[in-house]
Design an enzyme around this catalytic site. Structure first.
Site, PDB file in Angstrom:
ATOM      1  N   GLU A  98       0.801  -1.237   0.000  1.00  0.00           N
ATOM      2  CA  GLU A  98       0.000   0.000   0.000  1.00  0.00           C
ATOM      3  C   GLU A  98       0.830   1.282   0.000  1.00  0.00           C
ATOM      4  O   GLU A  98       0.541   2.212   0.750  1.00  0.00           O
ATOM      5  CB  GLU A  98      -0.959  -0.013   1.200  1.00  0.00           C
ATOM      6  CG  GLU A  98      -1.887  -1.210   1.196  1.00  0.00           C
ATOM      7  CD  GLU A  98      -2.802  -1.291   2.411  1.00  0.00           C
ATOM      8  OE1 GLU A  98      -2.780  -0.380   3.246  1.00  0.00           O
ATOM      9  OE2 GLU A  98      -3.562  -2.284   2.496  1.00  0.00           O
ATOM     10  N   ASN A 131       2.142  -5.131  -3.141  1.00  0.00           N
ATOM     11  CA  ASN A 131       0.728  -5.437  -2.874  1.00  0.00           C
ATOM     12  C   ASN A 131      -0.049  -4.146  -2.609  1.00  0.00           C
ATOM     13  O   ASN A 131       0.431  -3.274  -1.890  1.00  0.00           O
ATOM     14  CB  ASN A 131       0.683  -6.327  -1.610  1.00  0.00           C
ATOM     15  CG  ASN A 131      -0.659  -6.968  -1.361  1.00  0.00           C
ATOM     16  OD1 ASN A 131      -1.246  -7.577  -2.252  1.00  0.00           O
ATOM     17  ND2 ASN A 131      -1.174  -6.846  -0.139  1.00  0.00           N
ATOM     18  N   GLU A 149      -6.365 -10.550  -1.436  1.00  0.00           N
ATOM     19  CA  GLU A 149      -7.227 -10.287  -0.265  1.00  0.00           C
ATOM     20  C   GLU A 149      -8.699 -10.185  -0.675  1.00  0.00           C
ATOM     21  O   GLU A 149      -9.452  -9.360  -0.144  1.00  0.00           O
ATOM     22  CB  GLU A 149      -6.787  -8.988   0.435  1.00  0.00           C
ATOM     23  CG  GLU A 149      -5.331  -8.970   0.828  1.00  0.00           C
ATOM     24  CD  GLU A 149      -4.896  -7.770   1.647  1.00  0.00           C
ATOM     25  OE1 GLU A 149      -5.773  -7.035   2.155  1.00  0.00           O
ATOM     26  OE2 GLU A 149      -3.682  -7.556   1.776  1.00  0.00           O
TER      27      GLU A 149
END
Ligand code: 9MR
Length: 469
Positions: A159, A204, A273
């Protein structure tokens, strides 16, 4: 579609002819086995409740039966693994690894460099670049080395991109970016690779399932991956978190487009996720058609996943609606494959149907056999070559190197002592060697990119990161 229809006709015919036999088989069939036969991984988290032995027994039964890749919900994050400076806690992570090894499950490590879930002691060093680099490196080296050969893949950076319309690095509320700059990402990849050269290394993020329009988060990530690949930064995969809602119907095709863009760069795309939520508060009024719609969306993701050859892992952020981050923190609910009573929802059947509709012979795997069937534990010594690190080397007093164009100037080498110049790529592989004559070395034979150069003679050595343009 032709294949799906003919396959389901055959299945239906067989079911009518020998219903008992088919049902017995169907009961044994798992999405894990179907994924494995296709050279893919399907998985979910171990919730924090599992680590605290505060979860129903059904959880683990279903978990190990249906999934072959696992990730810790919170227990491998920075605040969990290094709660005080240079004091590491691997207890819970080790518990997961043991469980995974006992059940033949691949482990994803989540997450090394992230602005969130950073312990307070790190924030005490805000703005101190050298110290923060040292902290990050020490963390990565300790954690990744501890799990070397046991964690197959790391979310090296999580992130790091902001949510602006014209995406860029997240520049606020990130101790790493604010103190170090974007260099923290490159370094994190290099250090992780140094600590475990066999692990796959992912960037990610969330909201990269929103398409590749110019300025989008996804485009920004693709541009960075291009840069990393060009500079030999050892990235192997991108993770699209994909926390979405039932109304987000275009997202599977956006994920397909992202997979194709990354395939050009020889990088794998993993869904890391996934959860597909209904608006919070709607749980009581949801009917069969709502759950069918959710199933349809799950199926579309699985279709894309199986059809794109550079996709490897399909990971959901939870197994059962009884234990999900969503109800607590987000306006979404009922997003997973199993309901609160651990009963498979239509979404589970849809995922299975998609797997069955894509015969193993037609699904390509991005992994070699050594990854699909890894050795259980390759030990500390035998898991790859040691490589040279990018680190802030303390140069012997008075010694320095400077690159001007393609010429490397070296100062401080004692007269008469011949120096050797070795250049390594960002994965530590020797790339070029020459002699340093008259305090300089010609590097014009090297292709553009980021490298580490080492200048050494019998008594001194200096190492520096260089960029050849
Ligand atoms: O599920 C996690 C939840 O228990 C934590 O409170 C939260 C704290 O940030 O993190 C959740 O997991 C997040 C993951 O680590 C990164 N992507 C978003 C996930 C959901 O918030």
């Amino acid at each position: 579609m032709r294949k799906i229809h003919s396959l389901s006709r055959i299945a239906l015919g067989a079911a009518i002819l020998g219903a008992g036999f088919m049902n017995a088989n169907a009961a044994d069939e798992t999405i894990r086995e179907l994924a494995k036969e296709r050279g893919r991984f399907i998985g979910t988290i171990l919730n924090s409740e599992w680590f605290n032995d505060a979860i129903e027994p059904e959880f683990e039964e279903i978990h190990k039966k249906q999934f072959n890749v696992v990730v810790a919900e919170n227990e491998m994050k920075f605040d969990a693994t290094e709660p005080s400076e240079n004091v590491f806690n691997f207890e819970k992570g080790d518990k997961m690894v043991e469980y995974a090894q006992a059940n033949g499950i691949r482990v994803r490590g989540h997450a090394l460099a992230w602005h969130s879930q950073v312990p307070n002691w790190v924030n005490n060093y805000s703005g101190q670049k050298e110290k923060l680099l040292a902290i990050l490196k020490n963390h990565i080296m300790n954690v990744v080395r501890h799990y070397k050969g046991k964690v197959a893949e790391w979310d090296v950076v999580n992130e790091a991109v902001n949510d602006d319309y014209n995406a860029d690095w997240r520049s606020t509320n990130s101790v790493w970016y604010e103190g170090i700059g974007a260099e923290f990402l490159d370094s994190a990849f290099v250090w992780t690779h140094e600590a475990d050269p066999n692990a796959e290394l992912c960037y990610n993020d969330y909201s990269i399932e929103w398409g590749l329009r110019e300025g989008s988060k996804a485009s920004f990530v693709v541009e960075q991956v291009k840069r990393w690949k060009k500079n030999n930064i050892p990235i192997t995969c991108v993770g699209t978190q994909t926390h979405i809602e039932i109304a987000h119907e275009t997202t599977p095709q956006n994920v397909r487009a992202l997979a194709k863009a990354l395939a050009e760069l020889d990088v794998t795309l993993n869904i890391t996720e996934l959860d597909i939520g209904f608006p919070n508060g709607s749980a009581g009024s949801l009917g069969a058609s709502d759950y069918a719609k959710q199933g349809h969306l799950y199926r579309q993701f699985m279709d894309v996943f199986l059809e794109e050859p550079n996709m490897g892992e399909f990971v959901m952020w939870g197994l059962t609606d009884a234990h999900s981050w969503l109800d607590e923190q987000q306006g979404k609910t009922q997003a997973l494959l199993f309901d609160k009573q651990y009963k498979p929802k239509p979404a589970f059947d849809s995922v299975m149907a998609s797997l069955k509709a894509h015969p193993a012979s037609e699904v390509k795997s991005p992994y070699p056999d050594s990854i699909l069937n890894p050795p259980k534990d390759c030990g500390d010594e035998s898991c790859g070559d040691s490589i040279i690190a990018i680190k802030k080397f303390i140069a012997p007093k008075g010694m320095s190197v400077q690159l001007v164009g393609r010429t490397l100037f070296v100062t401080g080498i004692a007269a008469g002592k011949a120096a050797k110049v070795d250049v390594f790529d960002m994965q530590g592989r020797p790339t070029f060697s020459t002699k340093c004559e008259k305090s300089r070395a010609d590097l014009s034979a090297i292709a553009e990119g980021l490298y580490v150069v080492r200048v050494s003679n019998s008594s001194a050595s200096i190492v520096k990161k260089i960029s050849i343009k």
